[in-house]
Design a protein around this motif. Structure first.
Motif, PDB file in Angstrom:
ATOM      1  N   ALA A  68       0.826  -1.204   0.000  1.00  0.00           N
ATOM      2  CA  ALA A  68       0.000   0.000   0.000  1.00  0.00           C
ATOM      3  C   ALA A  68       0.859   1.252   0.000  1.00  0.00           C
ATOM      4  O   ALA A  68       2.021   1.232   0.392  1.00  0.00           O
ATOM      5  CB  ALA A  68      -0.914   0.004   1.226  1.00  0.00           C
ATOM      6  N   THR A  69       0.243   2.346  -0.434  1.00  0.00           N
ATOM      7  CA  THR A  69       0.865   3.667  -0.419  1.00  0.00           C
ATOM      8  C   THR A  69       0.080   4.556   0.541  1.00  0.00           C
ATOM      9  O   THR A  69      -1.137   4.674   0.422  1.00  0.00           O
ATOM     10  CB  THR A  69       0.861   4.298  -1.825  1.00  0.00           C
ATOM     11  OG1 THR A  69       1.586   3.444  -2.710  1.00  0.00           O
ATOM     12  CG2 THR A  69       1.485   5.681  -1.817  1.00  0.00           C
ATOM     13  N   VAL A  70       0.794   5.165   1.487  1.00  0.00           N
ATOM     14  CA  VAL A  70       0.198   6.117   2.417  1.00  0.00           C
ATOM     15  C   VAL A  70       0.575   7.512   1.929  1.00  0.00           C
ATOM     16  O   VAL A  70       1.727   7.759   1.574  1.00  0.00           O
ATOM     17  CB  VAL A  70       0.694   5.897   3.859  1.00  0.00           C
ATOM     18  CG1 VAL A  70       0.176   6.994   4.784  1.00  0.00           C
ATOM     19  CG2 VAL A  70       0.266   4.538   4.372  1.00  0.00           C
ATOM     20  N   THR A  71      -0.400   8.423   1.902  1.00  0.00           N
ATOM     21  CA  THR A  71      -0.175   9.776   1.387  1.00  0.00           C
ATOM     22  C   THR A  71      -0.708  10.827   2.360  1.00  0.00           C
ATOM     23  O   THR A  71      -1.802  10.670   2.896  1.00  0.00           O
ATOM     24  CB  THR A  71      -0.881   9.962   0.019  1.00  0.00           C
ATOM     25  OG1 THR A  71      -0.418   8.963  -0.881  1.00  0.00           O
ATOM     26  CG2 THR A  71      -0.611  11.335  -0.569  1.00  0.00           C
ATOM     27  N   LEU A  72       0.081  11.870   2.566  1.00  0.00           N
ATOM     28  CA  LEU A  72      -0.359  13.072   3.259  1.00  0.00           C
ATOM     29  C   LEU A  72      -0.476  14.168   2.213  1.00  0.00           C
ATOM     30  O   LEU A  72       0.450  14.381   1.428  1.00  0.00           O
ATOM     31  CB  LEU A  72       0.646  13.508   4.326  1.00  0.00           C
ATOM     32  CG  LEU A  72       0.696  12.698   5.609  1.00  0.00           C
ATOM     33  CD1 LEU A  72       1.883  13.145   6.464  1.00  0.00           C
ATOM     34  CD2 LEU A  72      -0.597  12.836   6.391  1.00  0.00           C
ATOM     35  N   THR A  73      -1.613  14.882   2.191  1.00  0.00           N
ATOM     36  CA  THR A  73      -1.837  15.957   1.221  1.00  0.00           C
ATOM     37  C   THR A  73      -2.267  17.213   1.954  1.00  0.00           C
ATOM     38  O   THR A  73      -3.246  17.203   2.698  1.00  0.00           O
ATOM     39  CB  THR A  73      -2.926  15.563   0.204  1.00  0.00           C
ATOM     40  OG1 THR A  73      -2.569  14.347  -0.430  1.00  0.00           O
ATOM     41  CG2 THR A  73      -3.106  16.651  -0.850  1.00  0.00           C
ATOM     42  N   SER A  74      -1.547  18.298   1.737  1.00  0.00           N
ATOM     43  CA  SER A  74      -1.898  19.606   2.282  1.00  0.00           C
ATOM     44  C   SER A  74      -2.658  20.371   1.207  1.00  0.00           C
ATOM     45  O   SER A  74      -2.130  20.602   0.123  1.00  0.00           O
ATOM     46  CB  SER A  74      -0.632  20.384   2.674  1.00  0.00           C
ATOM     47  OG  SER A  74      -0.929  21.749   2.882  1.00  0.00           O
ATOM     48  N   GLY A  99       3.792   1.594  11.777  1.00  0.00           N
ATOM     49  CA  GLY A  99       4.244   0.356  11.142  1.00  0.00           C
ATOM     50  C   GLY A  99       5.551   0.608  10.401  1.00  0.00           C
ATOM     51  O   GLY A  99       6.457   1.246  10.929  1.00  0.00           O
ATOM     52  N   PRO A 100       5.645   0.152   9.155  1.00  0.00           N
ATOM     53  CA  PRO A 100       6.891   0.340   8.395  1.00  0.00           C
ATOM     54  C   PRO A 100       7.002   1.721   7.740  1.00  0.00           C
ATOM     55  O   PRO A 100       8.010   2.033   7.117  1.00  0.00           O
ATOM     56  CB  PRO A 100       6.798  -0.746   7.321  1.00  0.00           C
ATOM     57  CG  PRO A 100       5.332  -0.890   7.073  1.00  0.00           C
ATOM     58  CD  PRO A 100       4.685  -0.677   8.430  1.00  0.00           C
ATOM     59  N   TYR A 101       5.988   2.557   7.878  1.00  0.00           N
ATOM     60  CA  TYR A 101       5.959   3.861   7.210  1.00  0.00           C
ATOM     61  C   TYR A 101       6.608   4.941   8.074  1.00  0.00           C
ATOM     62  O   TYR A 101       6.356   5.030   9.272  1.00  0.00           O
ATOM     63  CB  TYR A 101       4.514   4.275   6.891  1.00  0.00           C
ATOM     64  CG  TYR A 101       3.859   3.356   5.898  1.00  0.00           C
ATOM     65  CD1 TYR A 101       3.934   3.606   4.533  1.00  0.00           C
ATOM     66  CD2 TYR A 101       3.162   2.228   6.317  1.00  0.00           C
ATOM     67  CE1 TYR A 101       3.344   2.761   3.613  1.00  0.00           C
ATOM     68  CE2 TYR A 101       2.564   1.370   5.411  1.00  0.00           C
ATOM     69  CZ  TYR A 101       2.663   1.638   4.061  1.00  0.00           C
ATOM     70  OH  TYR A 101       2.077   0.787   3.158  1.00  0.00           O
ATOM     71  N   ASP A 102       7.450   5.758   7.439  1.00  0.00           N
ATOM     72  CA  ASP A 102       8.103   6.873   8.112  1.00  0.00           C
ATOM     73  C   ASP A 102       8.498   7.891   7.050  1.00  0.00           C
ATOM     74  O   ASP A 102       9.477   7.694   6.331  1.00  0.00           O
ATOM     75  CB  ASP A 102       9.328   6.392   8.892  1.00  0.00           C
ATOM     76  CG  ASP A 102       9.962   7.487   9.733  1.00  0.00           C
ATOM     77  OD1 ASP A 102       9.532   8.662   9.653  1.00  0.00           O
ATOM     78  OD2 ASP A 102      10.914   7.163  10.483  1.00  0.00           O
ATOM     79  N   SER A 119       5.413   4.118  -0.312  1.00  0.00           N
ATOM     80  CA  SER A 119       4.860   2.797  -0.618  1.00  0.00           C
ATOM     81  C   SER A 119       5.654   1.720   0.106  1.00  0.00           C
ATOM     82  O   SER A 119       6.874   1.827   0.233  1.00  0.00           O
ATOM     83  CB  SER A 119       4.922   2.523  -2.125  1.00  0.00           C
ATOM     84  OG  SER A 119       4.042   3.358  -2.807  1.00  0.00           O
ATOM     85  N   LYS A 120       4.960   0.709   0.537  1.00  0.00           N
ATOM     86  CA  LYS A 120       5.589  -0.449   1.176  1.00  0.00           C
ATOM     87  C   LYS A 120       4.978  -1.713   0.593  1.00  0.00           C
ATOM     88  O   LYS A 120       3.826  -1.725   0.154  1.00  0.00           O
ATOM     89  CB  LYS A 120       5.370  -0.436   2.694  1.00  0.00           C
ATOM     90  CG  LYS A 120       6.073   0.706   3.393  1.00  0.00           C
ATOM     91  CD  LYS A 120       7.574   0.563   3.319  1.00  0.00           C
ATOM     92  CE  LYS A 120       8.282   1.698   4.028  1.00  0.00           C
ATOM     93  NZ  LYS A 120       9.728   1.601   3.927  1.00  0.00           N
ATOM     94  N   ASN A 121       5.768  -2.790   0.613  1.00  0.00           N
ATOM     95  CA  ASN A 121       5.292  -4.084   0.130  1.00  0.00           C
ATOM     96  C   ASN A 121       4.262  -4.655   1.091  1.00  0.00           C
ATOM     97  O   ASN A 121       4.224  -4.300   2.273  1.00  0.00           O
ATOM     98  CB  ASN A 121       6.457  -5.073   0.004  1.00  0.00           C
ATOM     99  CG  ASN A 121       7.418  -4.673  -1.090  1.00  0.00           C
ATOM    100  OD1 ASN A 121       7.023  -4.069  -2.090  1.00  0.00           O
ATOM    101  ND2 ASN A 121       8.672  -4.999  -0.917  1.00  0.00           N
ATOM    102  N   ALA A 125       1.746  -8.596   8.563  1.00  0.00           N
ATOM    103  CA  ALA A 125       1.552  -7.580   9.602  1.00  0.00           C
ATOM    104  C   ALA A 125       0.712  -6.414   9.084  1.00  0.00           C
ATOM    105  O   ALA A 125      -0.181  -5.929   9.780  1.00  0.00           O
ATOM    106  CB  ALA A 125       2.907  -7.085  10.112  1.00  0.00           C
ATOM    107  N   LEU A 126       0.983  -5.945   7.859  1.00  0.00           N
ATOM    108  CA  LEU A 126       0.202  -4.851   7.283  1.00  0.00           C
ATOM    109  C   LEU A 126      -1.240  -5.302   7.027  1.00  0.00           C
ATOM    110  O   LEU A 126      -2.181  -4.544   7.237  1.00  0.00           O
ATOM    111  CB  LEU A 126       0.843  -4.344   5.995  1.00  0.00           C
ATOM    112  CG  LEU A 126       0.160  -3.170   5.296  1.00  0.00           C
ATOM    113  CD1 LEU A 126       0.051  -1.958   6.216  1.00  0.00           C
ATOM    114  CD2 LEU A 126       0.915  -2.806   4.022  1.00  0.00           C
ATOM    115  N   ALA A 127      -1.420  -6.543   6.603  1.00  0.00           N
ATOM    116  CA  ALA A 127      -2.772  -7.068   6.364  1.00  0.00           C
ATOM    117  C   ALA A 127      -3.561  -7.174   7.667  1.00  0.00           C
ATOM    118  O   ALA A 127      -4.761  -6.907   7.701  1.00  0.00           O
ATOM    119  CB  ALA A 127      -2.702  -8.421   5.675  1.00  0.00           C
ATOM    120  N   ALA A 128      -2.900  -7.550   8.753  1.00  0.00           N
ATOM    121  CA  ALA A 128      -3.566  -7.655  10.054  1.00  0.00           C
ATOM    122  C   ALA A 128      -3.825  -6.279  10.652  1.00  0.00           C
ATOM    123  O   ALA A 128      -4.812  -6.074  11.350  1.00  0.00           O
ATOM    124  CB  ALA A 128      -2.727  -8.491  11.014  1.00  0.00           C
TER     125      ALA A 128
END
Length: 160
Positions: A68-74, A99-102, A119-121, A125-128
């Motif tokens: 998944a890809t995590v995004t912050l938008t201003s 989690g693994p995102y920083d 983006s992370k693979n 753990a991410l699914a849970a």
């Protein structure tokens, strides 16, 4: 009599083959990607350079195998003054850690729809889902004018 027994055995063997067949078995699991925080608004009590705010992440998960890809938008590219011109504002940073995102969004330019993402693979753990993390926000500039300043910070997660 021997011929009758042999013919009965042949008839029994051949009739069983006619009933054989394949059965496909399957199912599906819907894609679920979601992120949640403990609040829907942030208000700095003192809007001064160096002021900080910590917003807890209460849930981050995505069950897509590809990740998944995590995004912050201003939306405004900084905290824009409500009373003044579009170009007047106060910059801030928003660091996302869960989690693994920083990663960090530097909302200091005043450019609309300013984005930062990571983006992370996929992983079990991410699914849970991760049930903790934070967005650390820091004011990086001193306001020039008195008044109210605002920005809309959007947090999203999408399957890769």
């Amino acid at each position: 009599m021997k011929k009758l027994i042999v013919l009965s055995a042949i008839a029994t063997l051949s009739s069983g083959a006619v009933l054989a067949g394949n059965l496909d078995v399957g199912g599906s699991v819907p894609s679920v990607c979601e992120v949640a925080t403990s609040a829907t608004s942030v208000h700095f009590s003192q809007l001064t350079q160096g002021a900080t705010f910590q917003l807890p992440i209460t849930s981050l998960k995505c069950n897509d195998y590809d990740g998944a890809t995590v995004t912050l938008t201003s939306s405004e590219g900084h905290m824009q003054t409500v009373d003044g011109q579009d170009g007047t504002g106060v910059g801030y940073t928003a660091q996302f850690k869960a989690g693994p995102y920083d990663f960090t969004l530097n909302a200091t330019t005043g450019v609309d729809d300013l984005k930062e993402s990571q983006s992370k693979n996929g992983s079990p753990a991410l699914a849970a889902g991760y049930n903790s993390g934070n967005i650390f926000m820091t004011v990086t500039q001193t306001p020039t004018f008195a008044g109210n300043y605002t920005d809309q910070l959007m947090l999203s997660i999408t399957a890769n």
